[in-house]
Design an enzyme around this catalytic site. Structure first.
Site, PDB file in Angstrom:
ATOM      1  N   ARG A  60      13.485  87.559  53.217  1.00 28.79           N
ATOM      2  CA  ARG A  60      14.375  88.092  54.251  1.00 28.79           C
ATOM      3  C   ARG A  60      15.842  87.856  53.880  1.00 28.79           C
ATOM      4  O   ARG A  60      16.695  88.729  54.093  1.00 28.79           O
ATOM      5  CB  ARG A  60      14.043  87.426  55.590  1.00 28.79           C
ATOM      6  CG  ARG A  60      14.840  87.948  56.770  1.00 28.79           C
ATOM      7  CD  ARG A  60      14.232  87.468  58.068  1.00 28.79           C
ATOM      8  NE  ARG A  60      15.053  87.858  59.208  1.00 28.79           N
ATOM      9  CZ  ARG A  60      15.696  87.000  60.001  1.00 28.79           C
ATOM     10  NH1 ARG A  60      15.604  85.701  59.776  1.00 28.79           N
ATOM     11  NH2 ARG A  60      16.421  87.431  61.010  1.00 28.79           N
ATOM     12  N   HIS A  64      18.631  90.796  53.558  1.00 35.66           N
ATOM     13  CA  HIS A  64      19.852  90.777  54.361  1.00 35.66           C
ATOM     14  C   HIS A  64      21.101  90.707  53.487  1.00 35.66           C
ATOM     15  O   HIS A  64      22.165  91.188  53.883  1.00 35.66           O
ATOM     16  CB  HIS A  64      19.818  89.600  55.345  1.00 35.66           C
ATOM     17  CG  HIS A  64      18.949  89.845  56.529  1.00 35.66           C
ATOM     18  ND1 HIS A  64      19.197  89.290  57.768  1.00 35.66           N
ATOM     19  CD2 HIS A  64      17.822  90.596  56.674  1.00 35.66           C
ATOM     20  CE1 HIS A  64      18.263  89.700  58.625  1.00 35.66           C
ATOM     21  NE2 HIS A  64      17.416  90.476  57.979  1.00 35.66           N
ATOM     22  N   ASP A  65      20.977  90.125  52.319  1.00 35.07           N
ATOM     23  CA  ASP A  65      22.095  90.100  51.377  1.00 35.07           C
ATOM     24  C   ASP A  65      22.378  91.501  50.854  1.00 35.07           C
ATOM     25  O   ASP A  65      23.519  91.975  50.872  1.00 35.07           O
ATOM     26  CB  ASP A  65      21.782  89.152  50.218  1.00 35.07           C
ATOM     27  CG  ASP A  65      22.933  89.033  49.231  1.00 35.07           C
ATOM     28  OD1 ASP A  65      24.098  88.993  49.675  1.00 35.07           O
ATOM     29  OD2 ASP A  65      22.681  88.974  48.013  1.00 35.07           O
ATOM     30  N   ASP A  72      25.070  90.711  46.484  1.00 33.95           N
ATOM     31  CA  ASP A  72      26.195  89.953  45.919  1.00 33.95           C
ATOM     32  C   ASP A  72      26.215  88.489  46.334  1.00 33.95           C
ATOM     33  O   ASP A  72      27.215  87.802  46.133  1.00 33.95           O
ATOM     34  CB  ASP A  72      27.521  90.613  46.303  1.00 33.95           C
ATOM     35  CG  ASP A  72      27.777  90.589  47.814  1.00 33.95           C
ATOM     36  OD1 ASP A  72      26.848  90.230  48.573  1.00 33.95           O
ATOM     37  OD2 ASP A  72      28.901  90.924  48.231  1.00 33.95           O
ATOM     38  N   SER A  74      26.533  87.235  49.178  1.00 33.83           N
ATOM     39  CA  SER A  74      27.469  86.947  50.270  1.00 33.83           C
ATOM     40  C   SER A  74      26.789  86.261  51.447  1.00 33.83           C
ATOM     41  O   SER A  74      27.431  85.534  52.205  1.00 33.83           O
ATOM     42  CB  SER A  74      28.159  88.230  50.742  1.00 33.83           C
ATOM     43  OG  SER A  74      27.213  89.224  51.099  1.00 33.83           O
ATOM     44  N   ASN A  92      21.383  86.727  61.549  1.00 36.41           N
ATOM     45  CA  ASN A  92      21.088  85.766  60.477  1.00 36.41           C
ATOM     46  C   ASN A  92      20.979  84.319  60.939  1.00 36.41           C
ATOM     47  O   ASN A  92      20.737  83.427  60.114  1.00 36.41           O
ATOM     48  CB  ASN A  92      22.169  85.850  59.390  1.00 36.41           C
ATOM     49  CG  ASN A  92      22.051  87.115  58.555  1.00 36.41           C
ATOM     50  OD1 ASN A  92      20.996  87.752  58.534  1.00 36.41           O
ATOM     51  ND2 ASN A  92      23.116  87.487  57.876  1.00 36.41           N
ATOM     52  N   PRO A 159      19.503  96.668  59.714  1.00 39.64           N
ATOM     53  CA  PRO A 159      18.537  97.330  60.601  1.00 39.64           C
ATOM     54  C   PRO A 159      17.922  96.306  61.550  1.00 39.64           C
ATOM     55  O   PRO A 159      17.495  95.235  61.127  1.00 39.64           O
ATOM     56  CB  PRO A 159      17.501  97.916  59.638  1.00 39.64           C
ATOM     57  CG  PRO A 159      17.676  97.152  58.361  1.00 39.64           C
ATOM     58  CD  PRO A 159      19.110  96.740  58.299  1.00 39.64           C
ATOM     59  N   HIS A 189       7.031  92.366  55.929  1.00 35.82           N
ATOM     60  CA  HIS A 189       6.746  91.645  57.163  1.00 35.82           C
ATOM     61  C   HIS A 189       5.380  90.976  57.130  1.00 35.82           C
ATOM     62  O   HIS A 189       5.032  90.257  58.067  1.00 35.82           O
ATOM     63  CB  HIS A 189       6.822  92.597  58.362  1.00 35.82           C
ATOM     64  CG  HIS A 189       8.212  92.982  58.740  1.00 35.82           C
ATOM     65  ND1 HIS A 189       8.506  93.977  59.653  1.00 35.82           N
ATOM     66  CD2 HIS A 189       9.427  92.507  58.320  1.00 35.82           C
ATOM     67  CE1 HIS A 189       9.826  94.089  59.782  1.00 35.82           C
ATOM     68  NE2 HIS A 189      10.396  93.216  58.983  1.00 35.82           N
ATOM     69  N   THR A 190       4.626  91.216  56.071  1.00 39.60           N
ATOM     70  CA  THR A 190       3.355  90.512  55.933  1.00 39.60           C
ATOM     71  C   THR A 190       3.581  89.009  55.805  1.00 39.60           C
ATOM     72  O   THR A 190       2.682  88.211  56.061  1.00 39.60           O
ATOM     73  CB  THR A 190       2.558  91.030  54.718  1.00 39.60           C
ATOM     74  OG1 THR A 190       1.264  90.420  54.704  1.00 39.60           O
ATOM     75  CG2 THR A 190       3.264  90.701  53.400  1.00 39.60           C
ATOM     76  N   ASP A 242       1.727  89.131  61.014  1.00 38.42           N
ATOM     77  CA  ASP A 242       0.349  89.570  60.796  1.00 38.42           C
ATOM     78  C   ASP A 242      -0.533  88.316  60.742  1.00 38.42           C
ATOM     79  O   ASP A 242      -0.020  87.198  60.715  1.00 38.42           O
ATOM     80  CB  ASP A 242       0.215  90.498  59.578  1.00 38.42           C
ATOM     81  CG  ASP A 242       0.157  89.796  58.225  1.00 38.42           C
ATOM     82  OD1 ASP A 242      -0.056  88.569  58.164  1.00 38.42           O
ATOM     83  OD2 ASP A 242       0.322  90.481  57.203  1.00 38.42           O
ATOM     84  N   THR A 244      -2.229  86.873  58.502  1.00 38.95           N
ATOM     85  CA  THR A 244      -2.190  86.064  57.276  1.00 38.95           C
ATOM     86  C   THR A 244      -0.733  85.898  56.846  1.00 38.95           C
ATOM     87  O   THR A 244      -0.342  86.310  55.757  1.00 38.95           O
ATOM     88  CB  THR A 244      -3.011  86.725  56.155  1.00 38.95           C
ATOM     89  OG1 THR A 244      -2.512  88.061  55.923  1.00 38.95           O
ATOM     90  CG2 THR A 244      -4.478  86.812  56.534  1.00 38.95           C
ATOM     91  N   ASP A 249      -0.090  90.273  51.492  1.00 35.69           N
ATOM     92  CA  ASP A 249      -1.191  91.232  51.378  1.00 35.69           C
ATOM     93  C   ASP A 249      -0.850  92.459  52.208  1.00 35.69           C
ATOM     94  O   ASP A 249       0.288  92.616  52.657  1.00 35.69           O
ATOM     95  CB  ASP A 249      -2.518  90.591  51.821  1.00 35.69           C
ATOM     96  CG  ASP A 249      -2.446  90.011  53.228  1.00 35.69           C
ATOM     97  OD1 ASP A 249      -1.566  90.443  54.017  1.00 35.69           O
ATOM     98  OD2 ASP A 249      -3.254  89.118  53.550  1.00 35.69           O
TER      99      ASP A 249
END
Length: 317
Positions: A60, A64-65, A72, A74, A92, A159, A189-190, A242, A244, A249
């Protein structure tokens, strides 16, 4: 899982071997810092032994970077008396495991001082987080530079979990990323956990007709409402994304199709035929998902940005 990369075809990777338009290459540090990847993997592996949330955090963090001024580093910069940095922007606040990058950077600096950017270390750490969680391994194009600008206000560009499909497409397309990239990268997002505040909109006062998002499987919605009562302020409350959550996966896509997605932005993938078809394909075939994820990660992590090599990932040189 080198076969996953090979299955992509050589065109994408050959672009980076040759330098490509991005200025990145697979062999960028072969002579100047040959033990770089070993050092980064060691730092990630050590952290994972003590905290199984590290892989999700690093993946993540890298995402987000890259979505703000390119990849970069940041997001790693600390706030100062005169500036509130990205890491302290609202989206963040829940980012963590910055110490993993610090430890990797310290090890790398001891071997090859002033050579490797923090942005490259973060890209490698995200790859290792996926691979060490049972996901695919890929060769990371390298040669990023670190940026000097980090502003909390810019995190509004990320987003949000409440985005609909139009908002998601606009956010990704502005960065040269396609619908295929959107769906594949959503599969990240797994790994991970969502705090109640990020999905309260789906389980409490959804609209005038329903308290709960009707697209959500009712028993799952009830489970979330129990974990996250209305106006819940408890720290740490929420849900895994999820079943797991510590394993990379394709389970995320399987539960998505069953009405058990957590975020509005997850459910949004089922609202247009192309995205839904891709989600269905990835749910049925884990290898297809891994191939698409690797391709999209290489594409996303090659977004340009940065001007220097930081000696301390938290401070502008």
């Amino acid at each position: 899982m080198q076969a996953i990369v090979a299955a992509l075809g050589s065109a994408v990777l050959l672009l980076f071997v040759a330098g490509g338009a991005s200025g990145l290459s697979l062999d960028y540090y072969d002579r100047t810092c040959p033990k770089l990847e070993h050092s980064v993997r060691w730092a990630v592996k050590k952290a994972m032994k003590n905290d199984n949330t590290v892989p999700a955090a690093l993946l993540r963090m890298h995402f987000h970077d890259c979505f703000i001024r390119g990849c970069d580093g940041s997001v790693l910069l600390n706030s100062t008396a005169k500036n509130t940095a990205e890491k302290d922007g609202p989206p963040n606040i829940s980012l963590h495991a910055f110490y993993v990058i610090d430890h990797a950077k310290e090890a790398v600096e001891a071997q090859c001082p002033g050579v490797v950017s923090c942005a490259d270390i973060l890209a490698l750490a995200a790859r290792d987080a996926v691979a060490l969680s049972g996901g695919p391994y890929w060769d990371v194009p390298k040669g990023r530079k670190d940026g000097r600008i980090s502003r909390a206000i810019d995190t509004r560009q990320l987003p949000a979990p409440t985005f609909n499909i139009s908002q998601l497409q606009q956010s990704f397309s502005q960065r040269g990323l396609s619908m295929e990239d959107l769906v594949a990268l959503s599969g990240g997002h797994t790994l991970g956990f969502a705090h109640c505040s990020s999905f309260q909109n789906r389980i409490h006062n959804f609209d005038a007709a329903s308290d709960v998002d009707p697209s959500m499987y009712p028993p799952f919605a009830a489970q979330l409402r129990k974990a996250c009562p209305a106006h819940n302020k408890a720290k740490g409350a929420g849900s895994t994304l999820d079943p797991t959550a510590a394993k990379f996966d394709n389970a995320y896509f399987k539960v998505l199709l069953r009405g058990k997605s957590v975020f509005t932005s997850d459910q949004a993938l089922l609202t247009v035929p192309k995205a839904k078809a891709l989600a269905s394909k990835f749910a049925e075939d884990g290898e297809e998902f891994e191939k698409a994820f690797v391709k999209s990660m290489i594409k996303m992590s090659s977004l340009s940005g940065g001007q220097e090599i930081r000696l301390n990932c938290r401070v502008v040189r």
